[in-house]
Design an enzyme around this catalytic site. Structure first.
Site, PDB file in Angstrom:
ATOM      1  N   GLY A   1       0.950  -1.013  -0.146  1.00  0.00           N
ATOM      2  CA  GLY A   1      -0.206   0.103  -0.155  1.00  0.00           C
ATOM      3  C   GLY A   1       0.920   1.403  -0.192  1.00  0.00           C
ATOM      4  CG  HIS A   2       0.431   6.191   1.634  1.00  0.00           C
ATOM      5  ND1 HIS A   2       0.993   6.570   0.151  1.00  0.00           N
ATOM      6  CD2 HIS A   2       0.822   6.634   1.687  1.00  0.00           C
ATOM      7  CE1 HIS A   2       0.729   8.095   0.020  1.00  0.00           C
ATOM      8  NE2 HIS A   2       0.940   8.036   1.139  1.00  0.00           N
ATOM      9  CD1 TRP A   3       3.192   5.466   4.994  1.00  0.00           C
ATOM     10  CD2 TRP A   3       2.332   3.602   6.528  1.00  0.00           C
ATOM     11  NE1 TRP A   3       2.429   5.928   5.914  1.00  0.00           N
ATOM     12  CE2 TRP A   3       2.294   4.925   6.516  1.00  0.00           C
ATOM     13  CE3 TRP A   3       1.714   2.636   7.675  1.00  0.00           C
ATOM     14  CZ2 TRP A   3       0.997   5.566   8.272  1.00  0.00           C
ATOM     15  CZ3 TRP A   3       1.256   3.601   8.646  1.00  0.00           C
ATOM     16  CH2 TRP A   3       0.690   4.021   9.394  1.00  0.00           C
TER      17      TRP A   3
END
Length: 282
Positions: free
Chosen positions: A260-262
């Site tokens: 995901g985003h991390w």
């Protein structure tokens, strides 16, 4: 760490504009001879440099780099003025003044989300100081309506926009849904750090934050760049992938599945290996 200090406290730099920025400065010694890497964290409630990058700092330090991790103005232990507007150029100038005060002139900028947009804006404003860029799903590649349409952004505004207290359980569920694929990456420790720092934050930094679309100017950035993008991204539109890959003249793009985003948290070892290879050979 004590209850009053949810994350480690490092040093402070007083800026020419009068504000004070907190930063961590890690190395094996001999700072003047070691290449410098500066980590720039993302935005959001309770964000800070340490929570974003604590899994990445040791690998770079052990490889011989001097690692500087500021808390952006408005976040962490840095000053949080409530009488300014937090535009991208304000973030960029505060980071530049902090690095000037620390006494470093050349560095690689590593930034995720808002930190990635700051890294891009910094490279445009101060090209002589930037040696390389490492970008993880950076902002600054789309217009505001594109971001607001993303499912993670919608969740964020639903959770924090009502003005009601947010529990650590609610924060953890949000992080697991919006930021990662593997929920185990969101530890209770990370959530507690963010929850405690959120209590110190004033709403001005998120309420007035403005990041322009930098896509048309990417071609002006001539330094080598590494971009990592999770294929399960819920915060940043996928259109940013090609805008970044085609817009930056010298960009190595890495697409990370089940991410995901991390990316620097969810795929820490992959991230560390990839960044170290890029720093040595990119």
């Amino acid at each position: 760490m004590t209850p009053s200090k949810p994350v480690p406290e490092g040093q402070y730099a007083t800026l020419r504009n009068g504000y004070r920025i907190h930063y961590l400065d890690e190395s094996l010694g001999g700072d003047g001879r070691r290449p410098v890497v500066v980590f720039l964290h993302g935005s959001g409630n309770g964000a800070c440099g340490y929570s974003n990058f604590k899994g990445n700092i040791p690998a770079l330090v052990q490889a011989g780099y001097r690692v500087i991790v500021p808390d952006l103005i408005g976040y962490g232990y840095s000053d949080k003025p409530d009488d300014v507007e937090y535009h991208l150029d304000f973030f960029v100038e505060c980071v530049k003044q902090a690095l000037d005060a620390i006494g470093v002139e050349k560095y690689t900028l590593v930034g995720n989300s808002l930190g990635g947009a700051i890294a891009l804006g910094f490279a445009l404003a101060h090209p002589r100081n930037v040696e390389r860029l490492v970008l993880m799903a950076p902002g600054g590649l789309n217009d505001l309506p594109d971001y607001l349409a993303m499912p993670g952004m919608k969740q964020m505004f639903e959770l924090y926009g009502a003005g009601k207290p947010v529990s650590e359980a609610q924060m953890k569920a949000f992080f697991q849904s919006a930021f990662v694929v593997n929920p185990d990456c969101v530890t209770d420790e990370l959530v507690h750090e963010r929850a405690e720092l959120m209590k110190r934050q004033n709403p001005q930094v998120i309420k007035t934050m403005k990041v322009p679309n930098l896509t048309a100017r990417l071609g002006e950035i001539r330094v080598p760049a590494l971009a990592l993008w999770g294929l399960n991204e819920n915060m940043m539109p996928d259109s940013g992938i090609l805008r970044l890959a085609k817009g930056l003249p010298d960009c190595r793009m890495v697409l990370v599945p089940r991410c995901g985003h991390w990316v620097m948290i969810e795929h820490r070892e992959l991230f560390n290996r990839t960044v170290l290879d890029f720093l040595a050979n990119g």
